[in-house]
Design a protein around this motif. Sequence first.
Motif, mmCIF file in Angstrom:
data_model
loop_
_atom_site.group_PDB
_atom_site.id
_atom_site.type_symbol
_atom_site.label_atom_id
_atom_site.label_comp_id
_atom_site.label_asym_id
_atom_site.label_seq_id
_atom_site.Cartn_x
_atom_site.Cartn_y
_atom_site.Cartn_z
ATOM 1 N N PRO A 242 0.797 -1.238 0.000
ATOM 2 C CA PRO A 242 0.000 0.000 0.000
ATOM 3 C C PRO A 242 0.822 1.276 0.000
ATOM 4 O O PRO A 242 0.310 2.331 -0.388
ATOM 5 C CB PRO A 242 -0.843 -0.123 1.278
ATOM 6 C CG PRO A 242 -0.101 -1.092 2.135
ATOM 7 C CD PRO A 242 0.558 -2.046 1.203
ATOM 8 N N ALA A 243 2.081 1.204 0.436
ATOM 9 C CA ALA A 243 2.905 2.422 0.453
ATOM 10 C C ALA A 243 3.420 2.797 -0.928
ATOM 11 O O ALA A 243 3.906 3.915 -1.128
ATOM 12 C CB ALA A 243 4.093 2.231 1.403
ATOM 13 N N GLU A 244 3.314 1.888 -1.892
ATOM 14 C CA GLU A 244 3.826 2.132 -3.238
ATOM 15 C C GLU A 244 2.694 2.494 -4.195
ATOM 16 O O GLU A 244 1.608 1.920 -4.119
ATOM 17 C CB GLU A 244 4.564 0.895 -3.759
ATOM 18 C CG GLU A 244 5.784 0.507 -2.941
ATOM 19 C CD GLU A 244 6.867 1.559 -2.995
ATOM 20 O OE1 GLU A 244 6.967 2.236 -4.045
ATOM 21 O OE2 GLU A 244 7.598 1.719 -2.003
ATOM 22 N N GLU A 340 -6.998 6.996 5.228
ATOM 23 C CA GLU A 340 -6.786 7.242 3.794
ATOM 24 C C GLU A 340 -8.132 7.393 3.089
ATOM 25 O O GLU A 340 -8.324 8.292 2.256
ATOM 26 C CB GLU A 340 -5.988 6.103 3.168
ATOM 27 C CG GLU A 340 -5.750 6.313 1.673
ATOM 28 C CD GLU A 340 -5.066 5.141 0.989
ATOM 29 O OE1 GLU A 340 -4.394 5.375 -0.032
ATOM 30 O OE2 GLU A 340 -5.218 3.990 1.454
ATOM 31 N N HIS A 348 -6.354 1.565 -0.671
ATOM 32 C CA HIS A 348 -5.633 0.496 -1.353
ATOM 33 C C HIS A 348 -6.388 -0.820 -1.181
ATOM 34 O O HIS A 348 -6.909 -1.117 -0.112
ATOM 35 C CB HIS A 348 -4.224 0.391 -0.765
ATOM 36 C CG HIS A 348 -3.324 -0.516 -1.508
ATOM 37 N ND1 HIS A 348 -3.321 -1.879 -1.311
ATOM 38 C CD2 HIS A 348 -2.383 -0.270 -2.454
ATOM 39 C CE1 HIS A 348 -2.413 -2.430 -2.094
ATOM 40 N NE2 HIS A 348 -1.834 -1.474 -2.817
ATOM 41 N N ASP A 417 3.493 -3.929 4.779
ATOM 42 C CA ASP A 417 4.024 -2.592 5.079
ATOM 43 C C ASP A 417 5.158 -2.748 6.098
ATOM 44 O O ASP A 417 5.111 -2.199 7.204
ATOM 45 C CB ASP A 417 2.906 -1.703 5.638
ATOM 46 C CG ASP A 417 3.317 -0.241 5.788
ATOM 47 O OD1 ASP A 417 4.121 0.239 4.960
ATOM 48 O OD2 ASP A 417 2.825 0.406 6.737
ATOM 49 N N HIS A 421 5.876 2.512 6.210
ATOM 50 C CA HIS A 421 5.746 3.778 5.467
ATOM 51 C C HIS A 421 4.275 4.173 5.288
ATOM 52 O O HIS A 421 3.922 5.359 5.418
ATOM 53 C CB HIS A 421 6.415 3.652 4.103
ATOM 54 C CG HIS A 421 7.892 3.446 4.165
ATOM 55 N ND1 HIS A 421 8.706 4.133 5.045
ATOM 56 C CD2 HIS A 421 8.727 2.633 3.460
ATOM 57 C CE1 HIS A 421 9.962 3.764 4.891
ATOM 58 N NE2 HIS A 421 10.011 2.846 3.935
ATOM 59 N N TYR A 422 3.444 3.200 4.982
ATOM 60 C CA TYR A 422 2.011 3.489 4.785
ATOM 61 C C TYR A 422 1.370 3.943 6.091
ATOM 62 O O TYR A 422 0.640 4.946 6.133
ATOM 63 C CB TYR A 422 1.325 2.241 4.246
ATOM 64 C CG TYR A 422 -0.168 2.373 4.032
ATOM 65 C CD1 TYR A 422 -0.680 3.106 2.966
ATOM 66 C CD2 TYR A 422 -1.074 1.750 4.892
ATOM 67 C CE1 TYR A 422 -2.053 3.212 2.761
ATOM 68 C CE2 TYR A 422 -2.440 1.841 4.694
ATOM 69 C CZ TYR A 422 -2.928 2.576 3.633
ATOM 70 O OH TYR A 422 -4.280 2.680 3.439
ATOM 71 N N ARG A 425 2.374 7.458 7.106
ATOM 72 C CA ARG A 425 1.771 8.521 6.292
ATOM 73 C C ARG A 425 0.385 8.883 6.802
ATOM 74 O O ARG A 425 0.038 10.076 6.883
ATOM 75 C CB ARG A 425 1.680 8.076 4.827
ATOM 76 C CG ARG A 425 1.004 9.113 3.945
ATOM 77 C CD ARG A 425 0.935 8.693 2.495
ATOM 78 N NE ARG A 425 0.300 9.729 1.696
ATOM 79 C CZ ARG A 425 0.012 9.601 0.400
ATOM 80 N NH1 ARG A 425 0.339 8.478 -0.244
ATOM 81 N NH2 ARG A 425 -0.578 10.589 -0.267
ATOM 82 N N TRP A 426 -0.400 7.885 7.162
ATOM 83 C CA TRP A 426 -1.796 8.138 7.498
ATOM 84 C C TRP A 426 -2.072 8.158 8.998
ATOM 85 O O TRP A 426 -3.143 8.610 9.418
ATOM 86 C CB TRP A 426 -2.691 7.103 6.810
ATOM 87 C CG TRP A 426 -2.599 7.197 5.320
ATOM 88 C CD1 TRP A 426 -2.020 6.313 4.463
ATOM 89 C CD2 TRP A 426 -3.083 8.269 4.511
ATOM 90 N NE1 TRP A 426 -2.111 6.748 3.176
ATOM 91 C CE2 TRP A 426 -2.763 7.951 3.162
ATOM 92 C CE3 TRP A 426 -3.752 9.458 4.774
ATOM 93 C CZ2 TRP A 426 -3.090 8.788 2.099
ATOM 94 C CZ3 TRP A 426 -4.077 10.297 3.715
ATOM 95 C CH2 TRP A 426 -3.751 9.952 2.391
#
Length: 480
Positions: A242-244, A340, A348, A417, A421-422, A425-426
């Motif tokens: 999901p981070a990509e 998200e 995602h 993940d 990173h994902y 972010r959120w």
Amino acid sequence: MAASAPAPIVVLFRDDLRLADHPALHAAAGRGVPVVPLFVVDRDHGLGDGPTARPLGGAVRWWLHHSLERLSAGLARLGAPLVLRGGRPADVVPQVAGEAGAAEVFVIGSLDPAQAAAEKRLADALERQGVRLVVFPHDHLIDPARLRNGSGQPYQVYTPFFRALRQGLERPVTLPAPDALRPASPAPAPESLASFGLLPTAPDWAGGLRDTWTPGEDAAWTRLHAFLETHVAGYRTGRNIPAEPATSRLSPHLRFGEITARQVWNAVSAMAEGQGAETFLGEIGWREFSAYQVVHHPDMARRSLRHEYDAFPWRDAPDELRAWQRGRTGYPIVDAGMRELWQTGWMHNRVRMIVGSFLVKDLLLPWQMGEAWFHDTLVDAHWANNPASWQWVAGCGADAAPYFRIFNPVLQGEKFDPRGHYVRRWVPELAGVSDRLIHRPWDSPLEVARTGYAQPLVDHGAARHRALAAWRGLKDEAAE
């Protein structure tokens, strides 16, 4: 004696907000007669009729507004402005046809049971006025009425369905956009798009949507080309991270018909090859399978396909539902996905499965509650994809895997993940937590206390045992 002017054709747009590969528009333009493009905004923001009709969700209304802006601009460039009217199609379309002096109304058919019911009412209303409704083939790749298994029954499992689809599918034919359209004179007067109130007012919650998305046909093609150039080769594995940015993000464009499955299928088949392309075509196949299921089971948004689940002992826990909706469950991968969704109107796909499993299996809340939340908050909320996918997660739909498929949100986060990173972010309050603890921050109570992050709503292990016990009890009752 001067020849009478040719009667215009009204082209009714619905979930097909594009110029290219539009059979109804293409046919009307080919007649060489005036064309009246029309979109009817239902006062309840719906597009269908009958018991399966539903109001459009808030995120879908936002997208619809901007997609109509772009469609209107494209039609104006071709010479025939879009006429916007509000009301029920069975009332409004005959009125517009009468104003234009049209003898025919062209529309692309739909597999959506609600829209099919609306077509029937519209055809009857137009017939009483002496106007003919011409329904062109729907936008899907296959005819659900004709695709059957060896016993002559509808397919219940995706893999054999997709195999049959591939075997029976020749290269889909697509159509170019018209070079020009002949306008009606005078054209029926439009209503203003702003008057329909499709956009949020106060509070304006759509800032994240504006930052994330560009609706419209041109944007759909831009996304498709970018995906084919940069991500399709690695899609088989990349789609799970999901981070990509490894997915196509075409789903809202497909939902509004800004691009068709035919166009996407042909572009992928022509420009890409290998496992990534095949996996992506399989996702298009899942979209077809979802529509296929709803055609055969029109009430899928309300009732489990496996009716024994109607008696499942769901819990009533509104506070836990609210915590799930707002991304405050205490499970980082779940909360990241729900936030998200709230900010961007999208989530995602891997995370959709995780958050869905958590709602249904960990919290034992009805899948219909999750489906309804997604229906309101997703920009790609679709009459078939959304309920079919929720029933897949719940284990009560057309799927070979039973209820005891329960995703562990910690293990799913660590697998897909791994560096967090994902989540970071959120869920910014966890930004400083180490990779080792990012998916299980409660293992360090001091970290949780420092960040203010929510404690887990449930213990996953205990929740899993509770869910399995409820499932076994349901099976025992069914066997008696």
